[in-house]
Design an enzyme around this catalytic site. Structure first.
Site, PDB file in Angstrom:
ATOM      1  N   HIS A 104      52.810  61.819  54.471  1.00 57.80           N
ATOM      2  CA  HIS A 104      53.692  61.401  53.096  1.00 57.80           C
ATOM      3  C   HIS A 104      52.769  61.820  51.955  1.00 57.80           C
ATOM      4  CE1 HIS A 104      51.011  58.387  54.952  1.00 57.80           C
ATOM      5  NE2 HIS A 104      50.601  58.061  53.671  1.00 57.80           N
ATOM      6  N   HIS A 106      51.318  60.493  48.064  1.00 53.04           N
ATOM      7  CA  HIS A 106      51.492  59.402  47.142  1.00 53.04           C
ATOM      8  C   HIS A 106      51.502  59.925  45.674  1.00 53.04           C
ATOM      9  CE1 HIS A 106      49.082  56.511  49.998  1.00 53.04           C
ATOM     10  NE2 HIS A 106      49.046  57.645  50.378  1.00 53.04           N
TER      11      HIS A 106
HETATM   12  P1  5GP Z   1      48.083  56.206  53.682  1.00 55.25           P
HETATM   13  O1  5GP Z   1      46.627  55.603  53.550  1.00 55.25           O
HETATM   14  O2  5GP Z   1      48.470  56.833  55.216  1.00 55.25           O
HETATM   15  O3  5GP Z   1      47.829  57.719  52.959  1.00 55.25           O
HETATM   16  O4  5GP Z   1      48.887  55.660  52.933  1.00 55.25           O
HETATM   17  C1  5GP Z   1      49.684  54.742  53.502  1.00 55.25           C
HETATM   18  C2  5GP Z   1      50.417  53.888  52.554  1.00 55.25           C
HETATM   19  O5  5GP Z   1      51.555  53.404  52.912  1.00 55.25           O
HETATM   20  C3  5GP Z   1      49.490  52.867  51.879  1.00 55.25           C
HETATM   21  O6  5GP Z   1      49.240  53.372  50.466  1.00 55.25           O
HETATM   22  C4  5GP Z   1      50.000  51.465  52.097  1.00 55.25           C
HETATM   23  O7  5GP Z   1      49.953  50.549  50.992  1.00 55.25           O
HETATM   24  C5  5GP Z   1      51.526  52.045  52.427  1.00 55.25           C
HETATM   25  N1  5GP Z   1      52.359  51.104  53.389  1.00 55.25           N
HETATM   26  C6  5GP Z   1      51.688  50.457  54.458  1.00 55.25           C
HETATM   27  N2  5GP Z   1      52.773  49.854  55.177  1.00 55.25           N
HETATM   28  C7  5GP Z   1      53.933  50.016  54.356  1.00 55.25           C
HETATM   29  C8  5GP Z   1      55.121  49.451  54.394  1.00 55.25           C
HETATM   30  O8  5GP Z   1      55.396  48.863  55.472  1.00 55.25           O
HETATM   31  N3  5GP Z   1      56.067  49.819  53.602  1.00 55.25           N
HETATM   32  C9  5GP Z   1      55.719  50.619  52.297  1.00 55.25           C
HETATM   33  N4  5GP Z   1      56.596  50.670  51.475  1.00 55.25           N
HETATM   34  N5  5GP Z   1      54.577  50.936  52.237  1.00 55.25           N
HETATM   35  C10 5GP Z   1      53.270  51.000  53.371  1.00 55.25           C
END
Ligand code: 5GP
Length: 145
Positions: A104, A106
């Site tokens: 994903h 951001h």
């Molecule tokens: P990563 O750390 O993998 O780059 O980002 C994952 C993102 O997903 C984090 O910014 C976190 O806040 C978000 N996130 C985690 N669980 C959920 C969820 O259940 N729903 C949504 N909309 N965002 C989530």
């Protein structure tokens, strides 16, 4: 070396409609929704539908579609929140800060007078996320996206 995909990760479940999200955008290859623990107001995630753990597991077509969608959504986030800048980031592997094992991107608005909140730390109120999603979706509609 390719990380194995867990089809029960939280974004896979959102993609299948098993869990809710505040969606702002969808096309054939991606969806975008508000980050539930936003680092700033307007923090939005763009999620390819392809089941890939990280950028290395994503097909070229999937990567192209994801960047296209990220640009579309980032334009709308910028117009909606009028931040001073916008960070677009993407983490691969726990050591890089990745907490959800589905690739994903951001989109994080930056406001000159505010520091970022912690990464994946504090859950935002549902009514705030809903209102933000509605504003971004309305901008996208206005932009014809
Ligand atoms: P990563 O750390 O993998 O780059 O980002 C994952 C993102 O997903 C984090 O910014 C976190 O806040 C978000 N996130 C985690 N669980 C959920 C969820 O259940 N729903 C949504 N909309 N965002 C989530």
């Amino acid at each position: 070396m390719q990380a194995e995909y867990d089809s029960n990760n939280i974004f896979a479940r959102i993609l299948r409609g098993e869990l809710p999200c505040f969606k702002v955008y969808e096309d054939a290859d991606t969806i975008a929704f508000m980050d539930i623990m936003p680092q700033s107001d307007g923090h939005t995630l763009v999620v390819p539908k392809e089941p890939a753990v990280d950028i290395f597991g994503l097909s070229e077509a999937g990567a192209a579609a994801a960047i296209r969608a990220t640009q579309i959504v980032a334009r709308a986030v910028r117009e909606t929140f009028a931040p001073d800048g916008v960070v677009i980031s993407q983490f691969n592997g726990a050591a890089a800060g990745q907490t959800v094992p589905h690739v994903h991107f951001h989109i994080v608005p930056r406001y000159a007078d505010q520091s970022l909140r912690g990464h994946a730390r504090d859950q935002q109120k549902m009514e705030v996320l809903k209102a933000h999603a509605e504003r971004v979706a309305a901008t996208l509609a206005k932009q014809g996206a």
